[in-house]
Design a protein around this motif. Structure first.
Motif, PDB file in Angstrom:
ATOM      1  N   GLY A  58       0.827  -1.206   0.000  1.00  0.00           N
ATOM      2  CA  GLY A  58       0.000   0.000   0.000  1.00  0.00           C
ATOM      3  C   GLY A  58       0.850   1.239   0.000  1.00  0.00           C
ATOM      4  O   GLY A  58       2.022   1.218  -0.381  1.00  0.00           O
ATOM      5  N   ASP A  59       0.249   2.326   0.436  1.00  0.00           N
ATOM      6  CA  ASP A  59       0.949   3.596   0.500  1.00  0.00           C
ATOM      7  C   ASP A  59       0.338   4.399   1.644  1.00  0.00           C
ATOM      8  O   ASP A  59      -0.860   4.271   1.921  1.00  0.00           O
ATOM      9  CB  ASP A  59       0.781   4.335  -0.838  1.00  0.00           C
ATOM     10  CG  ASP A  59       1.888   5.348  -1.059  1.00  0.00           C
ATOM     11  OD1 ASP A  59       2.913   5.297  -0.347  1.00  0.00           O
ATOM     12  OD2 ASP A  59       1.726   6.189  -1.960  1.00  0.00           O
ATOM     13  N   THR A  60       1.148   5.187   2.313  1.00  0.00           N
ATOM     14  CA  THR A  60       0.662   5.963   3.458  1.00  0.00           C
ATOM     15  C   THR A  60       1.115   7.395   3.273  1.00  0.00           C
ATOM     16  O   THR A  60       2.318   7.656   3.167  1.00  0.00           O
ATOM     17  CB  THR A  60       1.258   5.380   4.761  1.00  0.00           C
ATOM     18  OG1 THR A  60       0.959   3.982   4.800  1.00  0.00           O
ATOM     19  CG2 THR A  60       0.681   6.056   5.979  1.00  0.00           C
ATOM     20  N   THR A  61       0.140   8.308   3.174  1.00  0.00           N
ATOM     21  CA  THR A  61       0.489   9.704   2.891  1.00  0.00           C
ATOM     22  C   THR A  61      -0.325  10.639   3.773  1.00  0.00           C
ATOM     23  O   THR A  61      -1.313  10.229   4.383  1.00  0.00           O
ATOM     24  CB  THR A  61       0.195  10.048   1.407  1.00  0.00           C
ATOM     25  OG1 THR A  61      -1.119   9.613   1.096  1.00  0.00           O
ATOM     26  CG2 THR A  61       1.171   9.378   0.470  1.00  0.00           C
ATOM     27  N   SER A  62       0.118  11.886   3.791  1.00  0.00           N
ATOM     28  CA  SER A  62      -0.534  12.873   4.634  1.00  0.00           C
ATOM     29  C   SER A  62      -1.386  13.799   3.769  1.00  0.00           C
ATOM     30  O   SER A  62      -0.980  14.212   2.682  1.00  0.00           O
ATOM     31  CB  SER A  62       0.585  13.629   5.361  1.00  0.00           C
ATOM     32  OG  SER A  62       0.123  14.847   5.783  1.00  0.00           O
ATOM     33  N   GLY A  63      -2.623  14.095   4.218  1.00  0.00           N
ATOM     34  CA  GLY A  63      -3.549  14.940   3.462  1.00  0.00           C
ATOM     35  C   GLY A  63      -4.958  14.679   3.945  1.00  0.00           C
ATOM     36  O   GLY A  63      -5.138  13.987   4.948  1.00  0.00           O
ATOM     37  N   PRO A  64      -5.971  15.224   3.239  1.00  0.00           N
ATOM     38  CA  PRO A  64      -7.359  14.992   3.647  1.00  0.00           C
ATOM     39  C   PRO A  64      -7.678  13.488   3.616  1.00  0.00           C
ATOM     40  O   PRO A  64      -7.230  12.781   2.706  1.00  0.00           O
ATOM     41  CB  PRO A  64      -8.176  15.738   2.590  1.00  0.00           C
ATOM     42  CG  PRO A  64      -7.226  16.672   1.922  1.00  0.00           C
ATOM     43  CD  PRO A  64      -5.856  16.076   2.057  1.00  0.00           C
ATOM     44  N   LEU A  65      -8.469  13.033   4.589  1.00  0.00           N
ATOM     45  CA  LEU A  65      -8.708  11.598   4.769  1.00  0.00           C
ATOM     46  C   LEU A  65      -9.328  10.958   3.532  1.00  0.00           C
ATOM     47  O   LEU A  65     -10.370  11.383   3.050  1.00  0.00           O
ATOM     48  CB  LEU A  65      -9.638  11.389   5.974  1.00  0.00           C
ATOM     49  CG  LEU A  65      -9.904   9.927   6.346  1.00  0.00           C
ATOM     50  CD1 LEU A  65      -8.621   9.196   6.716  1.00  0.00           C
ATOM     51  CD2 LEU A  65     -10.920   9.850   7.495  1.00  0.00           C
ATOM     52  N   SER A  66      -8.663   9.925   3.045  1.00  0.00           N
ATOM     53  CA  SER A  66      -9.187   9.164   1.909  1.00  0.00           C
ATOM     54  C   SER A  66      -8.575   7.763   1.935  1.00  0.00           C
ATOM     55  O   SER A  66      -7.415   7.590   2.332  1.00  0.00           O
ATOM     56  CB  SER A  66      -8.872   9.929   0.624  1.00  0.00           C
ATOM     57  OG  SER A  66      -8.421   9.097  -0.390  1.00  0.00           O
ATOM     58  N   ILE A  67      -9.368   6.791   1.567  1.00  0.00           N
ATOM     59  CA  ILE A  67      -8.936   5.390   1.624  1.00  0.00           C
ATOM     60  C   ILE A  67      -9.110   4.775   0.241  1.00  0.00           C
ATOM     61  O   ILE A  67     -10.213   4.795  -0.308  1.00  0.00           O
ATOM     62  CB  ILE A  67      -9.856   4.560   2.574  1.00  0.00           C
ATOM     63  CG1 ILE A  67     -10.113   5.269   3.895  1.00  0.00           C
ATOM     64  CG2 ILE A  67      -9.328   3.150   2.753  1.00  0.00           C
ATOM     65  CD1 ILE A  67      -8.929   5.375   4.786  1.00  0.00           C
ATOM     66  N   THR A  68      -8.043   4.220  -0.307  1.00  0.00           N
ATOM     67  CA  THR A  68      -8.154   3.503  -1.572  1.00  0.00           C
ATOM     68  C   THR A  68      -7.710   2.068  -1.356  1.00  0.00           C
ATOM     69  O   THR A  68      -6.611   1.821  -0.847  1.00  0.00           O
ATOM     70  CB  THR A  68      -7.277   4.147  -2.665  1.00  0.00           C
ATOM     71  OG1 THR A  68      -7.745   5.472  -2.887  1.00  0.00           O
ATOM     72  CG2 THR A  68      -7.357   3.366  -3.963  1.00  0.00           C
ATOM     73  N   ILE A  69      -8.560   1.147  -1.734  1.00  0.00           N
ATOM     74  CA  ILE A  69      -8.209  -0.271  -1.622  1.00  0.00           C
ATOM     75  C   ILE A  69      -8.265  -0.889  -3.007  1.00  0.00           C
ATOM     76  O   ILE A  69      -9.174  -0.594  -3.788  1.00  0.00           O
ATOM     77  CB  ILE A  69      -9.153  -0.984  -0.631  1.00  0.00           C
ATOM     78  CG1 ILE A  69      -8.785  -0.551   0.797  1.00  0.00           C
ATOM     79  CG2 ILE A  69      -9.079  -2.498  -0.782  1.00  0.00           C
ATOM     80  CD1 ILE A  69      -9.555  -1.227   1.892  1.00  0.00           C
TER      81      ILE A  69
END
Ligand code: ADP
Ligand code: MG
Length: 319
Positions: free
Chosen positions: A121-132
Motif C-alpha cells: 500500500g501507501d501511506t500519505t498525509s492529506g485529507p482523509l481518503s482510503i483507496t483499496i
C-alpha cells in the motif's frame, strides 16, 4: 519513507491480515510477489472512499475500515471471483493512533472472514481518503461479466434492497434515536456483507452480474447497455426487509429499493435452463425480480400491468 510512516505500517498494517502461502513476498519491499494458481485469471478492482463524499467525516473508524474493504470485496463477488490479496493506500491528516487502531481492526476483521491478505500500500498525509485494490481468482470462462445477459434470462437479486438508502435518509434527517428497526438499517449501511460466497456459486451458471452500489435501476442498466438488451422489473417482487417496511410506506420502500445505493447486494441474470444447477441458492438466498427482454430500456410492471416509476440513482459529479 519517513520513519513515522514506517512505524505506522509495522504497527497497524503489517500483521493485520491472514497469512497466505501464495504471498511469496508481502509488505516491506518495493513490490509484493504473488503466486496465481494454474488455470485461473486474476480479477482486480479498486475503490476509493473520500471523507465528506463517501462517508461522514466523523464516521466511526472501525466502520470505515470494515466498509472500505467490504465495497471492494463486493466487486470480486460480482465477478464470481475468490478473494486473495489487497493493497491499501491511506491518506490521513495526522497520525492519530486512537483512530488507526479501530480502523485497522475493522479491516482486519473482514479480511480474516474472507481470507484476503494485505500485501502492500501507501501511506500519505492529506485529507482523509482510503483507496483499496483487491485481487482475486476466477476461471476465465466462468467470470460473471456485465455484457452477457440474454433475452429470456430471469433477473435475480440477493438479500433485501433499500435498507442502506433508508439508513442514510434517517441519518440526514438527524434521526438518532435507535430502535431495533433503525439499528438493523444502520448496520446494513455501515457493515454491508459482500456476497462473496454467492458470487462464487453463481460463477459458471449466471450469465451476467453486477453489485448494487448505486441502486437496482442504475446498476441493472449497466448490464442492459453492455448486453444490448432490455428488462422488465416486477415491482411487487422487490425484496423489502420487515425493518424497512416498519419505518416507511410500501411506495417509498420500493423507491429506495430501485433508486438508492449502498446495498452491496448482487443483481444477476440466469437462463431458465441453468436455474436447476443453483436451485437451492436461488430458492433460499435470492429473489426473482424480473426478466431480460429484447425491447431495450428498463420497464416496470405491477401485477402484470405496466406502471410508471421515476427516481434517480446516486450519480457522482451530477451537480
Ligand atoms: P515505496 O517508497 O517503494 O513506494 P513505501 O515507503 O511507500 O515504499 O512503502 C514501504 C512498504 O510498505 C511497501 O512494501 C508498501 O507496499 C508498504 N505499505 C505502505 N503503506 C502501506 C499501507 N497503508 N498498508 C500496507 N502496506 C503499506
Ligand atoms: Mg509509497
Amino acid at each position: 519513507m519517513a520513519s513515522a510512516e514506517f512505524s505506522i505500517i509495522q504497527h497497524y498494517f503489517q500483521h493485520l491480515s491472514p497469512q497466505r502461502e501464495d504471498v511469496l513476498l508481502g509488505i516491506g519491499d518495493d513490490c509484493a510477489l504473488l503466486q496465481a494458481p494454474e488455470g485461473y485469471v486474476i480479477a482486480v478492482s479498486t475503490d476509493t472512499l473520500v471523507s465528506g463524499v463517501h462517508f461522514f467525516p466523523d464516521v466511526d473508524p472501525y466502520t470505515l475500515g470494515y466498509k472500505s474493504l467490504a465495497v471492494n470485496l463486493s466487486d470480486l463477488a460480482a465477478m464470481g471471483a475468490t478473494p486473495a490479496w489487497f493493497s491499501l493506500a491511506i491518506t490521513m491528516p495526522e497520525v492519530d493512533t486512537d483512530w488507526l487502531h479501530p480502523f485497522s481492526q475493522g479491516l482486519s476483521d473482514l479480511a480474516a472472514k474472507h481470507n484476503i491478505a494485505l500485501v502492500g500500500g501507501d501511506t500519505t498525509s492529506g485529507p482523509l481518503s482510503i483507496t483499496i485494490q483487491v485481487q482475486g481468482f476466477v476461471e476465465q470462462q466462468q467470470a460473471l461479466k456485465r455484457n452477457s445477459a440474454k433475452v429470456g434470462d430471469n433477473i435475480y437479486v440477493t438479500g433485501t434492497l433499500g435498507d442502506a438508502g433508508a439508513a442514510l435518509e434517517l441519518k440526514l434527517k438527524g434521526v438518532t434515536e435507535p430502535n431495533s428497526d433503525t439499528a438493523f438499517l444502520t448496520q446494513r449501511l455501515e457493515r454491508p456483507a459482500p456476497r462473496v460466497e454467492i458470487g462464487q456459486q453463481l460463477a459458471g451458471s449466471a450469465n451476467a452480474a453486477i453489485d448494487i452500489s448505486d441502486g437496482l435501476t442504475a446498476d441493472l442498466s449497466h448490464i442492459l447497455q453492455l448486453s444490448n438488451v432490455g428488462a422488465m422489473i416486477e415491482v411487487e417482487s422487490l425484496p423489502l426487509s420487515r425493518e424497512l417496511l416498519a419505518i416507511t410506506t410500501q411506495q417509498h420502500a420500493e423507491q429506495l429499493a430501485l433508486f438508492s445505493g449502498d446495498d452491496y447486494e448482487l443483481c444477476f441474470t440466469v437462463s431458465e435452463q441453468h436455474e436447476g444447477r443453483i436451485k437451492v441458492l436461488l430458492d433460499e438466498r435470492c429473489t426473482k425480480v424480473g426478466v431480460i427482454t429484447q425491447q431495450p430500456g428498463l420497464r416496470y410492471h405491477r401485477n402484470g400491468q405496466p406502471t410508471d416509476i421515476t427516481g434517480k440513482g446516486y450519480e457522482h459529479f451530477s451537480n
